[in-house]
Design an enzyme around this catalytic site. Structure first.
Site, PDB file in Angstrom:
ATOM      1  N   ASP A  89       0.936  -1.069  -1.441  1.00 48.83           N
ATOM      2  CA  ASP A  89       0.248  -2.241  -0.883  1.00 48.83           C
ATOM      3  C   ASP A  89       1.032  -2.814   0.298  1.00 48.83           C
ATOM      4  O   ASP A  89       0.584  -3.770   0.931  1.00 48.83           O
ATOM      5  CB  ASP A  89      -0.026  -3.292  -1.973  1.00 48.83           C
ATOM      6  CG  ASP A  89       1.232  -3.820  -2.613  1.00 48.83           C
ATOM      7  OD1 ASP A  89       2.330  -3.337  -2.297  1.00 48.83           O
ATOM      8  OD2 ASP A  89       1.116  -4.752  -3.438  1.00 48.83           O
ATOM      9  N   ASP A 130      -1.039   2.236  -5.417  1.00 51.50           N
ATOM     10  CA  ASP A 130      -0.598   0.901  -5.856  1.00 51.50           C
ATOM     11  C   ASP A 130      -1.776   0.070  -6.347  1.00 51.50           C
ATOM     12  O   ASP A 130      -2.865   0.101  -5.745  1.00 51.50           O
ATOM     13  CB  ASP A 130       0.014   0.171  -4.650  1.00 51.50           C
ATOM     14  CG  ASP A 130       1.434  -0.277  -4.903  1.00 51.50           C
ATOM     15  OD1 ASP A 130       1.889  -0.232  -6.066  1.00 51.50           O
ATOM     16  OD2 ASP A 130       2.100  -0.662  -3.926  1.00 51.50           O
ATOM     17  N   LYS A 138       0.608   2.597  -9.704  1.00 53.12           N
ATOM     18  CA  LYS A 138       1.888   1.872  -9.778  1.00 53.12           C
ATOM     19  C   LYS A 138       1.566   0.388  -9.849  1.00 53.12           C
ATOM     20  O   LYS A 138       0.643  -0.071  -9.181  1.00 53.12           O
ATOM     21  CB  LYS A 138       2.752   2.168  -8.544  1.00 53.12           C
ATOM     22  CG  LYS A 138       4.043   1.343  -8.505  1.00 53.12           C
ATOM     23  CD  LYS A 138       4.987   1.763  -7.399  1.00 53.12           C
ATOM     24  CE  LYS A 138       4.748   1.102  -6.068  1.00 53.12           C
ATOM     25  NZ  LYS A 138       4.784  -0.389  -6.072  1.00 53.12           N
ATOM     26  N   GLU A 141       3.514  -3.697 -10.394  1.00 53.76           N
ATOM     27  CA  GLU A 141       4.762  -4.467 -10.387  1.00 53.76           C
ATOM     28  C   GLU A 141       4.898  -5.321 -11.643  1.00 53.76           C
ATOM     29  O   GLU A 141       3.909  -5.876 -12.123  1.00 53.76           O
ATOM     30  CB  GLU A 141       4.798  -5.385  -9.152  1.00 53.76           C
ATOM     31  CG  GLU A 141       4.856  -4.620  -7.850  1.00 53.76           C
ATOM     32  CD  GLU A 141       4.913  -5.530  -6.625  1.00 53.76           C
ATOM     33  OE1 GLU A 141       5.104  -6.759  -6.778  1.00 53.76           O
ATOM     34  OE2 GLU A 141       4.767  -4.999  -5.516  1.00 53.76           O
ATOM     35  N   GLU A 194      13.572  -1.832  -6.877  1.00 54.32           N
ATOM     36  CA  GLU A 194      13.685  -2.208  -5.464  1.00 54.32           C
ATOM     37  C   GLU A 194      14.727  -3.296  -5.254  1.00 54.32           C
ATOM     38  O   GLU A 194      14.733  -4.323  -5.949  1.00 54.32           O
ATOM     39  CB  GLU A 194      12.310  -2.691  -4.961  1.00 54.32           C
ATOM     40  CG  GLU A 194      12.343  -3.087  -3.488  1.00 54.32           C
ATOM     41  CD  GLU A 194      10.960  -3.242  -2.855  1.00 54.32           C
ATOM     42  OE1 GLU A 194       9.944  -3.033  -3.529  1.00 54.32           O
ATOM     43  OE2 GLU A 194      10.922  -3.587  -1.655  1.00 54.32           O
TER      44      GLU A 194
HETATM   45  O1  KIV Z   1       4.130  -0.950  -1.372  1.00 54.54           O
HETATM   46  C1  KIV Z   1       5.169  -0.296  -1.190  1.00 54.54           C
HETATM   47  O2  KIV Z   1       5.407   0.307  -0.140  1.00 54.54           O
HETATM   48  C2  KIV Z   1       6.118  -0.242  -2.295  1.00 54.54           C
HETATM   49  C3  KIV Z   1       7.428   0.397  -2.009  1.00 54.54           C
HETATM   50  C4  KIV Z   1       8.286  -0.572  -1.285  1.00 54.54           C
HETATM   51  C5  KIV Z   1       8.079   0.926  -3.224  1.00 54.54           C
HETATM   52  O3  KIV Z   1       5.853  -0.720  -3.349  1.00 54.54           O
END
Ligand code: KIV
Length: 290
Positions: free
Chosen positions: A59, A98, A128, A130, A197
């Site tokens: 994202d 994401d 993915k 968070e 991160e």
């Molecule tokens: O959105 C993204 O690019 C990420 C990376 C920083 C791992 O989540």
């Protein structure tokens, strides 16, 4: 390297696409791998042609592709729109998609519905999301629904405002412990790998002793299983913004500006297009006008 035709273009591809179980296999065999972002078809074909094993349609496209200041405005439609062409352009590369802010934190039902939409409408290989202990129930629900989940802890950009912006996390004994506990919770919830991160290197080292799934580090030091980087950062395409953990492996922005300026110069001087760039067939043009 065998040449492969990918959607009408020729690309040299020498790698075998990683699967979800390969993440653990690589870790168990002590084989490191690398992971970069892509948000469009052309970049996906370039990464596919490289040796990099994993692509994230992150994202972070909020800032890099759409010009927002943070990742929070990104929608499910934005993500699906960008993940689809990346999957098309990178058939030999594992693609993670994401989940955007607000698409998984309300309930397990919402998380399953949106994770399923991403997989179904794009064909990517995993989602993915968070969050640590507080997101464990959502991760477990998505995994139970049959969708592989990659976790993301430490500095989590979607909620960065609640901890004071884009800053290193885990710099005190208490916050470092909380991040490691988050990693344990994400692993127990069933995630097959975890992005960590922007934490001190020693936090990743300590985490490694407490979890078994692969750690995919971005700004987390060398003691991880895989290094992650935003492609526009590592290729120096994005402009002046450069976090401490970003290394420029090429200077593509400068090369692009130079190419554009050459085009401009030759347009003004008339040097372009020279005959080799023109259709030079002589055509006798009828004198009849309509
Ligand atoms: O959105 C993204 O690019 C990420 C990376 C920083 C791992 O989540």
């Amino acid at each position: 390297m065998p040449a492969q035709k990918i959607h009408g273009r020729i690309a040299a591809v020498s790698k075998k696409k990683m699967s979800v179980p390969d993440f653990q296999k690589f870790k168990d065999e002590g084989r490191k791998f690398s992971y970069v972002t892509a948000y469009d078809y052309t970049m996906a074909t370039i990464v596919n042609q490289s040796d990099v094993e994993v692509i994230l349609v992150g994202d972070s496209l909020a800032m890099i592709m759409l010009g927002y200041a943070t990742t929070t405005p990104v929608t499910m439609e934005d993500m699906i729109h960008h993940i689809r062409p990346v999957v098309k352009g990178a058939p030999d590369t594992f693609v993670a998609g994401d989940m955007p802010f607000g698409s998984y934190n309300q309930s397990c039902e919402q998380a399953i519905a949106n994770a399923s939409r991403i997989i179904k409408e794009t064909g990517c290989d995993c989602v993915k999301l968070e969050g640590g202990a507080t997101m464990a129930d959502k991760i477990a629900a998505i995994v139970r629904a049959g969708i592989p989940v990659m976790g993301h802890i430490g500095m989590t950009p979607q909620t960065a405002s609640s901890f004071g912006g884009f800053k290193v996390q885990g710099s005190t004994p208490e916050t470092a412990r909380r991040i490691i506990n988050d990693a344990v919770a994400v692993e127990r919830a069933g995630a097959f790998s975890i992005v960590v991160e922007c934490v001190p290197s020693c936090v990743a080292t300590a985490m490694r002793k407490e979890i078994h799934i692969p750690i995919l580090g971005i700004g987390a030091g060398p003691d991880v299983d895989c290094q992650v980087m935003v492609t526009q950062d590592l290729l120096d395409m994005y402009g002046d913004f450069k976090p401490k953990f970003v290394k420029h492996f090429a200077h593509i922005r400068a090369a692009m500006v130079e190419g554009l300026n050459k085009f401009h110069e030759e347009t003004l001087s008339g040097a372009f297009p020279s005959p080799e760039y023109c259709f030079n067939k002589q055509v006798e043009i009828s004198s009849m006008k309509e």
